[in-house]
Design an enzyme around this catalytic site. Structure first.
Site, short mmCIF file in Angstrom:
data_model
loop_
_atom_site.label_atom_id
_atom_site.label_comp_id
_atom_site.label_asym_id
_atom_site.label_seq_id
_atom_site.Cartn_x
_atom_site.Cartn_y
_atom_site.Cartn_z
N CYS A 1 19.89 6.03 -15.25
CA CYS A 1 20.83 7.14 -15.34
C CYS A 1 20.85 7.71 -16.75
O CYS A 1 20.40 7.08 -17.71
CB CYS A 1 22.23 6.68 -14.96
SG CYS A 1 22.31 5.84 -13.36
N ARG B 1 16.18 11.51 -15.85
CA ARG B 1 16.56 10.10 -15.74
C ARG B 1 17.30 9.80 -14.44
O ARG B 1 17.55 8.63 -14.13
CB ARG B 1 17.44 9.70 -16.93
CG ARG B 1 16.77 9.84 -18.27
CD ARG B 1 17.71 9.44 -19.39
NE ARG B 1 18.08 8.05 -19.27
CZ ARG B 1 17.41 7.05 -19.83
NH1 ARG B 1 16.34 7.29 -20.54
NH2 ARG B 1 17.81 5.80 -19.68
N TRP C 1 20.97 8.01 -11.17
CA TRP C 1 19.88 7.53 -10.33
C TRP C 1 20.44 6.33 -9.58
O TRP C 1 20.78 5.32 -10.18
CB TRP C 1 18.66 7.13 -11.18
CG TRP C 1 17.45 6.81 -10.37
CD1 TRP C 1 16.54 7.68 -9.86
CD2 TRP C 1 16.99 5.50 -10.01
NE1 TRP C 1 15.54 7.00 -9.20
CE2 TRP C 1 15.79 5.67 -9.26
CE3 TRP C 1 17.47 4.21 -10.22
CZ2 TRP C 1 15.08 4.59 -8.74
CZ3 TRP C 1 16.75 3.14 -9.71
CH2 TRP C 1 15.58 3.34 -8.98
N ASN D 1 24.90 3.32 -17.75
CA ASN D 1 23.48 3.28 -17.40
C ASN D 1 23.05 1.83 -17.43
O ASN D 1 23.26 1.13 -18.42
CB ASN D 1 22.66 4.10 -18.40
CG ASN D 1 21.17 3.88 -18.23
OD1 ASN D 1 20.69 3.68 -17.12
ND2 ASN D 1 20.44 3.92 -19.33
N GLY D 2 22.46 1.35 -16.33
CA GLY D 2 22.01 -0.04 -16.27
C GLY D 2 22.40 -0.69 -14.96
O GLY D 2 22.72 -0.01 -13.98
N GLU E 1 -4.95 6.31 -12.42
CA GLU E 1 -3.98 7.29 -12.91
C GLU E 1 -4.00 8.55 -12.07
O GLU E 1 -2.95 9.14 -11.79
CB GLU E 1 -4.25 7.60 -14.39
CG GLU E 1 -3.31 8.63 -14.99
CD GLU E 1 -1.85 8.21 -15.01
OE1 GLU E 1 -1.00 9.07 -15.32
OE2 GLU E 1 -1.54 7.03 -14.71
N LYS F 1 -0.70 10.08 -10.14
CA LYS F 1 -0.21 11.44 -10.33
C LYS F 1 -0.09 12.16 -8.99
O LYS F 1 0.85 12.91 -8.76
CB LYS F 1 -1.17 12.23 -11.23
CG LYS F 1 -1.03 11.91 -12.69
CD LYS F 1 0.31 12.37 -13.23
CE LYS F 1 0.75 11.53 -14.39
NZ LYS F 1 1.19 10.18 -14.05
N GLU G 1 2.99 10.50 -6.83
CA GLU G 1 4.36 10.55 -7.32
C GLU G 1 4.96 11.94 -7.30
O GLU G 1 6.18 12.08 -7.21
CB GLU G 1 4.45 9.94 -8.73
CG GLU G 1 3.75 10.68 -9.83
CD GLU G 1 3.85 9.94 -11.17
OE1 GLU G 1 4.76 9.11 -11.33
OE2 GLU G 1 3.02 10.20 -12.05
N HIS H 1 -15.59 -3.58 1.56
CA HIS H 1 -14.79 -4.77 1.83
C HIS H 1 -13.47 -4.40 2.51
O HIS H 1 -12.43 -4.98 2.21
CB HIS H 1 -14.55 -5.56 0.54
CG HIS H 1 -15.80 -6.08 -0.07
ND1 HIS H 1 -16.43 -7.22 0.36
CD2 HIS H 1 -16.57 -5.58 -1.07
CE1 HIS H 1 -17.52 -7.43 -0.35
NE2 HIS H 1 -17.63 -6.43 -1.24
N LYS I 1 12.59 9.01 -15.15
CA LYS I 1 11.63 8.98 -16.24
C LYS I 1 11.55 7.62 -16.90
O LYS I 1 10.47 7.08 -17.10
CB LYS I 1 12.02 10.03 -17.28
CG LYS I 1 11.10 10.12 -18.48
CD LYS I 1 9.77 10.71 -18.08
CE LYS I 1 8.85 10.88 -19.27
NZ LYS I 1 7.50 11.28 -18.85
#
Length: 612
Positions: free
Chosen positions: A2, A27, A76, A102-103, A485, A489, A492, A508, A607
């Site tokens: 958050c 965030r 969040w 936040n946490g 990567e 991208k 997400e 495989h 983020k």
């Protein structure tokens, strides 16, 4: 993850808080709220579910909330679904204590049960409400002492938190407390600020303080004071933030992500120039000298998300150039697997924010074992930067989009510089080879710029596959790291299922997923592996795949196999990731745009991951 903000001064607080929250919305954006007071009047609380604009509309841009002291929050969701009831700020039953958080409070249920027995009622599902009401409990029990109430609360709760508190009977003051979750305090002329991250207050002040773990801050207009857990006042020196305030603006771009993609040449150039002096690499400001590098027996790189993909690429580069064994760990796994580390090892922790919870825990685990640590971070004064034995600052500037681009590229640049100097210090490359590698690194910004000039072709191709259901990325060696990567991208920000595979693993099991029209992106920047990967691309094409080839100029026979080919400038193969990742960033971005999605704020993501 958050975001929290606070303001105490002579201006109307609500508009400033809303602007700060808009810069922290990366965030979290499930709900938002404000608490503002006018002088010694009552604390007014307004909350809204959804994006920050809902709260802004509800308060007419903050104009309906009068007062010069306040706190704000953008959420969040962790404990409890997104809703107005679960939105912050939370209040004690009598409105005496109002706070944002936040946490994660790990023992919140235990605290709730205790407070229930004391007559407290709860209206939300959040862990935060338990923390706020515990502060209220101690505040009343021990003589209405704010510092004492916060100290006792900090001892009682388990987990991570950054708390901002207003006490209704303490007008003109905001109280803050921190453990493991990020928080900065800023001071201006007759004003003070608090925030989860620098961009929220960069417009107003560059003089900030970093509140330490298990410390308390008190914000009065134009001043801040700090206390330790025992209630003793402690002194701190301010830090000047040198980021350009305009770097936190869109500057005419449609989204922060595309702006930050275009900022990569400058960010990479600045990061390289910070350690390359007169054609030599000087890591002394990062706390690394050649004697130390010569004494390293092994390296363990720990990171999360895109930073982990930097670590995978760095492993190939460091091992090949410096011949030092490198292991790469996800931070969330490292901290729980009881890793075996030699005393003369070097643990490198990579994090854009410098506050990533799992990475910070991994750093502390390494330090507890007596192993030297190096942080590669973007934020000056962040927790990892303060606690690591050495720190290599990347110079990406503020990165606002949730999906990292320029921070990733600067982390790569930092790892290249470290790898080359490590190889030179250990005698694995001579001075001529070292100078040649440095010279090639310095060409990367211009070559990245050349890649960006091909964006229209990628935009056209992205529109063609915006409705794709599955996309696969394949490569070998460093190209596999690039694929990881590129896949992240894509998934997400476009919400398309994508996976990256080492090309040799296709037979495989993975190749069974290929159907007619499935997009497969083959990354082939490593010349010694080019033909091997090309053969794998032929295999999937024979099973109906639509192929995109990503390769270096000169490999024009790629067009005989691939349906669509993107070329990047040639460079030393160790540095190919810096160029090849850019078309994949653009591809993910343009697919998301074509689908009409919120590029900068993808669903369910934030983020800075400051909780487990």
């Amino acid at each position: 993850m958050c975001g929290i903000v606070g303001y105490n001064g002579s201006k109307q607080a609500a508009p400033i808080l809303l602007e700060g929250l808009s810069r922290l919305e990366y965030r979290g954006y499930d709900s938002a709220g404000l608490a503002v007071r006018d002088g010694d009047g009552p604390v007014q609380v307004v909350k809204a579910k959804g994006r920050l604009r809902v709260l802004s509309e509800k308060t007419n841009g903050g104009q309906t909330l009068r007062g010069c002291c306040g706190i704000g929050h953008t959420r969040w969701a962790t404990h409890g679904e997104p809703s107005t009831e679960n939105a912050h700020p939370h209040c004690s039953d009598d409105g005496l204590v109002v706070g944002v958080h936040n946490g994660i409070i790990e023992n919140f249920q235990e605290i709730k049960d205790k407070l229930n027995k004391k007559g407290y009622a709860f209206v939300s599902q959040t862990d935060t409400e338990a923390a706020i009401k515990l502060v209220h409990y101690y505040y009343l029990k021990y003589g209405r002492d704010p510092i004492g109430a916060l100290s006792r609360t900090m001892v009682r709760v388990r987990g991570s938190y950054a708390l901002a508190i207003i006490f209704a009977d303490r007008p003109g003051l905001i109280y803050a407390a921190r453990k493991d979750s990020p928080m900065i305090l800023g001071v201006g002329e007759g004003e003070s600020y608090l925030a989860s991250d620098v961009p929220a207050i960069l417009k107003y002040t560059r003089s900030v303080y970093y509140i330490g773990n298990m410390e308390i801050g008190v914000l009065a207009p134009g001043s801040v004071a700090f206390y330790n857990i025992d209630g003793e006042q402690i002194a701190k020196d301010p830090v000047e933030i040198k980021w350009d305030a305009e770097a936190a603006e869109k500057a005419g771009f449609e989204h922060f992500m595309i702006k930050e993609i275009h900022e990569q040449p400058k960010a990479v150039r600045d990061t390289l120039n910070s350690v390359i002096k007169e054609d030599r690499i000087d890591l002394s400001e990062a706390g690394l000298d050649d004697d130390l590098l010569r004494g390293v027996s092994e390296i363990c790189i720990v990171a999360c998300g895109s930073a982990y993909h930097v670590a995978v690429a760095a492993k190939y580069v460091i091992e090949d150039l410096a011949r030092v064994p490198v292991q790469v760990d996800l931070a969330s796994e490292f901290r729980y697997r009881d890793p075996i580390l030699r005393e003369d090892a070097l643990v490198i922790v990579i994090s854009q924010s410098g506050e990533t919870a799992d990475s910070l825990a991994a750093l502390r685990e390494a330090k507890n074992r007596g192993v030297r640590t190096l942080g590669i971070v973007n934020v000056v004064g962040s927790s990892i930067a303060r606690e690591a034995d050495s720190v290599f600052y990347t110079l990406a500037g503020p990165e606002i989009a949730v999906a990292t681009t320029k921070a990733y590229s600067t982390q790569l640049a930092a790892c290249y510089a470290l790898a080359v100097q490590l190889a030179f210090a250990r005698g694995k490359i001579d001075e001529e080879r070292c100078r040649a590698l440095i010279a090639e690194m310095l060409t990367l910004p211009d070559k990245i710029q050349r890649v960006l000039e091909d964006k229209e072709r990628i935009q056209w191709f992205a529109a063609k596959f915006a409705a794709a259901r599955d996309i696969f990325f394949i490569g070998r060696g460093i190209d596999y790291a690039i694929s990881l990567e590129g896949s992240l991208k894509m998934k997400e920000i476009s919400y398309i299922h994508s996976e990256a595979y080492a090309a040799g693993e296709l037979k495989h099991g993975t190749i069974s997923l290929i159907e007619d029209g499935t997009l497969v992106i083959g990354v082939t920047t490593q010349q010694h592996l080019y033909e091997k990967t090309l053969s794998n691309m032929v295999e999937v094409k024979s099973r109906g795949a639509y192929l995109m080839g990503l390769t270096g100029y000169g490999n024009y026979n790629m067009e005989d196999t691939a349906d669509f080919t993107v070329y990047v400038p040639r460079t030393d193969p160790h540095f190919a990731t810096s160029l090849a990742v850019v078309p994949l960033q653009l591809l993910g971005y343009y697919v998301s745009v074509a689908k009409g999605l919120d590029v900068d704020k993808p669903r369910n993501l934030a983020k800075s991951v400051t909780v487990e």
